[in-house]
Design an enzyme around this catalytic site. Structure first.
Site, mmCIF file in Angstrom:
data_model
loop_
_atom_site.group_PDB
_atom_site.id
_atom_site.type_symbol
_atom_site.label_atom_id
_atom_site.label_comp_id
_atom_site.label_asym_id
_atom_site.label_seq_id
_atom_site.Cartn_x
_atom_site.Cartn_y
_atom_site.Cartn_z
ATOM 1 N N ARG A 1 -6.148 27.063 -15.978
ATOM 2 C CA ARG A 1 -5.679 26.422 -17.217
ATOM 3 C C ARG A 1 -5.313 27.499 -18.253
ATOM 4 O O ARG A 1 -6.044 28.455 -18.454
ATOM 5 C CB ARG A 1 -6.780 25.511 -17.754
ATOM 6 C CG ARG A 1 -6.475 24.851 -19.115
ATOM 7 C CD ARG A 1 -7.084 25.605 -20.277
ATOM 8 N NE ARG A 1 -6.939 24.905 -21.539
ATOM 9 C CZ ARG A 1 -7.163 25.464 -22.727
ATOM 10 N NH1 ARG A 1 -7.536 26.714 -22.808
ATOM 11 N NH2 ARG A 1 -7.011 24.775 -23.830
ATOM 12 N N VAL A 2 -4.162 27.350 -18.878
ATOM 13 C CA VAL A 2 -3.778 28.244 -19.968
ATOM 14 C C VAL A 2 -3.672 27.413 -21.236
ATOM 15 O O VAL A 2 -3.068 26.332 -21.218
ATOM 16 C CB VAL A 2 -2.439 28.948 -19.672
ATOM 17 C CG1 VAL A 2 -2.015 29.831 -20.840
ATOM 18 C CG2 VAL A 2 -2.546 29.792 -18.402
ATOM 19 N N GLY A 3 -4.256 27.908 -22.321
ATOM 20 C CA GLY A 3 -4.195 27.190 -23.601
ATOM 21 C C GLY A 3 -3.085 27.703 -24.485
ATOM 22 O O GLY A 3 -2.172 28.401 -24.034
ATOM 23 N N ASP A 4 -3.179 27.370 -25.756
ATOM 24 C CA ASP A 4 -2.130 27.729 -26.708
ATOM 25 C C ASP A 4 -2.117 29.222 -27.066
ATOM 26 O O ASP A 4 -1.072 29.775 -27.398
ATOM 27 C CB ASP A 4 -2.345 26.953 -28.018
ATOM 28 C CG ASP A 4 -3.685 27.328 -28.657
ATOM 29 O OD1 ASP A 4 -4.716 27.154 -27.989
ATOM 30 O OD2 ASP A 4 -3.691 27.830 -29.792
ATOM 31 N N THR B 1 -6.426 28.949 -33.768
ATOM 32 C CA THR B 1 -7.558 28.690 -32.889
ATOM 33 C C THR B 1 -7.814 27.189 -32.919
ATOM 34 O O THR B 1 -7.386 26.511 -33.839
ATOM 35 C CB THR B 1 -8.810 29.471 -33.326
ATOM 36 O OG1 THR B 1 -9.898 29.159 -32.451
ATOM 37 C CG2 THR B 1 -9.221 29.146 -34.751
ATOM 38 N N GLY B 2 -8.484 26.681 -31.901
ATOM 39 C CA GLY B 2 -8.775 25.248 -31.892
ATOM 40 C C GLY B 2 -8.490 24.646 -30.538
ATOM 41 O O GLY B 2 -8.383 25.353 -29.532
ATOM 42 N N THR C 1 -12.035 31.700 -30.354
ATOM 43 C CA THR C 1 -10.896 32.588 -30.128
ATOM 44 C C THR C 1 -10.716 33.517 -31.327
ATOM 45 O O THR C 1 -11.036 33.134 -32.446
ATOM 46 C CB THR C 1 -9.648 31.696 -29.952
ATOM 47 O OG1 THR C 1 -9.783 31.005 -28.730
ATOM 48 C CG2 THR C 1 -8.346 32.479 -29.963
ATOM 49 N N GLY D 1 -6.569 23.628 -27.750
ATOM 50 C CA GLY D 1 -5.278 24.209 -27.394
ATOM 51 C C GLY D 1 -4.185 23.243 -26.988
ATOM 52 O O GLY D 1 -3.010 23.459 -27.299
HETATM 53 N N1 ASP Z 1 -7.213 27.571 -28.548
HETATM 54 C C1 ASP Z 1 -8.012 28.072 -27.480
HETATM 55 C C2 ASP Z 1 -7.615 27.394 -26.194
HETATM 56 O O1 ASP Z 1 -7.362 26.200 -26.209
HETATM 57 C C3 ASP Z 1 -9.477 27.894 -27.694
HETATM 58 C C4 ASP Z 1 -9.996 28.406 -28.997
HETATM 59 O O2 ASP Z 1 -9.260 28.538 -29.967
HETATM 60 O O3 ASP Z 1 -11.185 28.727 -29.075
HETATM 61 O O4 ASP Z 1 -7.617 28.047 -25.184
#
Ligand code: ASP
Length: 312
Positions: free
Chosen positions: A207-210, A230-231, A179, A233
């Site tokens: 699905r929606v992440g952070d 990032t990480g 990300t 989520g």
């Molecule tokens: N944080 C993002 C998610 O979970 C993924 C990422 O940071 O690469 O959608």
């Protein structure tokens, strides 16, 4: 009063292989040049963040825009948020499939809508009504990601550990989080933040992440700080970690201390992993990650700096 512009970028935090480092550094250098060039010409922090994120969305290296990770059914589905810390105006889009630059749609939401957040077909319709071209989803899908998805699904079928959603340290070494995120301060002292992502590899459609959720993967307020994460989520969302981190700055922590505290909290509370960038209203910055590597870039009047930091 005039302030020194600052631009801080992340381009993912994960066990980035040696072979991928140069492409990440190149992409971040291009984004710094675009965003900081605007700040030097007196543009707003929100303009600089949008421009820098768009450069990385256009770069297939990152998990944003074309080249994003694929969903279980082989499609690109993207989320982005842009927030202006001077007035808390915010624009977000999620689950968009037909936009090359979701951050530009987020900007349109921020500028043109009484609402804050659009998803799916409604987000695409809003973007089109405000002049953005829609593309075919397959224009965003690249062979590298089809291959990556194929391998992840084969591993899943073979009963190997799920590298996408597991929080174990061994999974952390495998999972990739590419990300992109940017925080900026302009010459009037306003700050802004933006985050854009294709989400996690092999995610369920919808699905929606952070990344695009306010206060989770992105937040900006002149009264506290600007942040992008990032990480993995799901744990970041449960902890509303972006807001947690900026509140630490508002309470007196330096951005460096707050960044480290946020990553420690993520791991200690939920076994999560990721990386964070933070920019305080006084121009101080912080960065921390508990993944093996994190790609970042910083530009101030002293010049650009960038690299891929290693943990341990
Ligand atoms: N944080 C993002 C998610 O979970 C993924 C990422 O940071 O690469 O959608």
């Amino acid at each position: 009063m005039s302030f020194q512009p600052v631009l801080l970028i992340h381009g993912g935090a994960w066990a980035m292989p040696e072979a991928e480092i140069a492409a990440h550094e190149r992409g971040i250098a291009n984004a710094l040049a675009a965003g900081y060039g605007l700040l030097e010409r007196g543009a707003s922090a929100v303009d600089a963040v949008e421009a820098a994120v768009a450069v990385m969305e256009d770069d297939e290296t990152f998990d944003a825009g074309r080249g994003s990770f694929l969903t279980q059914d082989g499609r690109v589905q993207m989320d982005a948020l842009l927030m202006d810390g001077s007035n808390l105006r915010t624009g977000g889009v999620a689950c968009v499939e037909r936009l090359r630059n979701p951050i530009k749609a987020a900007r349109l939401v921020l500028d043109e809508s009484p609402h804050v957040y659009f998803v799916g077909a409604g987000a695409e319709r809003f973007a089109r009504q405000h002049g953005m071209a829609l593309c075919d989803n397959m224009e965003l899908v690249i062979p590298r990601e089809q291959e990556r998805l194929f391998k992840a699904q084969a591993a899943e079928l073979a009963g190997l550990p799920d590298e996408t959603f597991s929080g174990s340290l061994s999974a952390e070494k495998l999972a990739s989080h590419d990300t992109v995120g940017v925080v900026a301060m302009d010459s009037t002292g306003n700050i802004a933040a933006g985050t854009s992502t294709g989400g996690t590899l092999n995610k369920a459609p919808g699905r929606v992440g952070d990344s695009s959720l306010i206060g989770c993967g992105c937040y900006a307020d002149n009264l506290s700080a600007a942040v992008s994460l990032t990480g993995w989520g799901e744990p970041i969302m449960k902890l509303v970690l972006g807001k947690w981190a900026v509140d630490k700055v508002a309470a007196g922590a330096s951005p460096a201390e707050a960044a480290q505290a946020a990553i420690d909290y993520l791991y200690e509370r939920l076994g999560g992993h990721g990386g964070i960038i933070l920019l305080g209203p006084d121009g101080r910055v912080g960065l921390a990650h508990n993944t093996p590597r994190m790609a970042w870039g910083l530009q101030t009047p002293a010049g650009p700096q960038l690299g891929v930091t290693r943990n341990g």
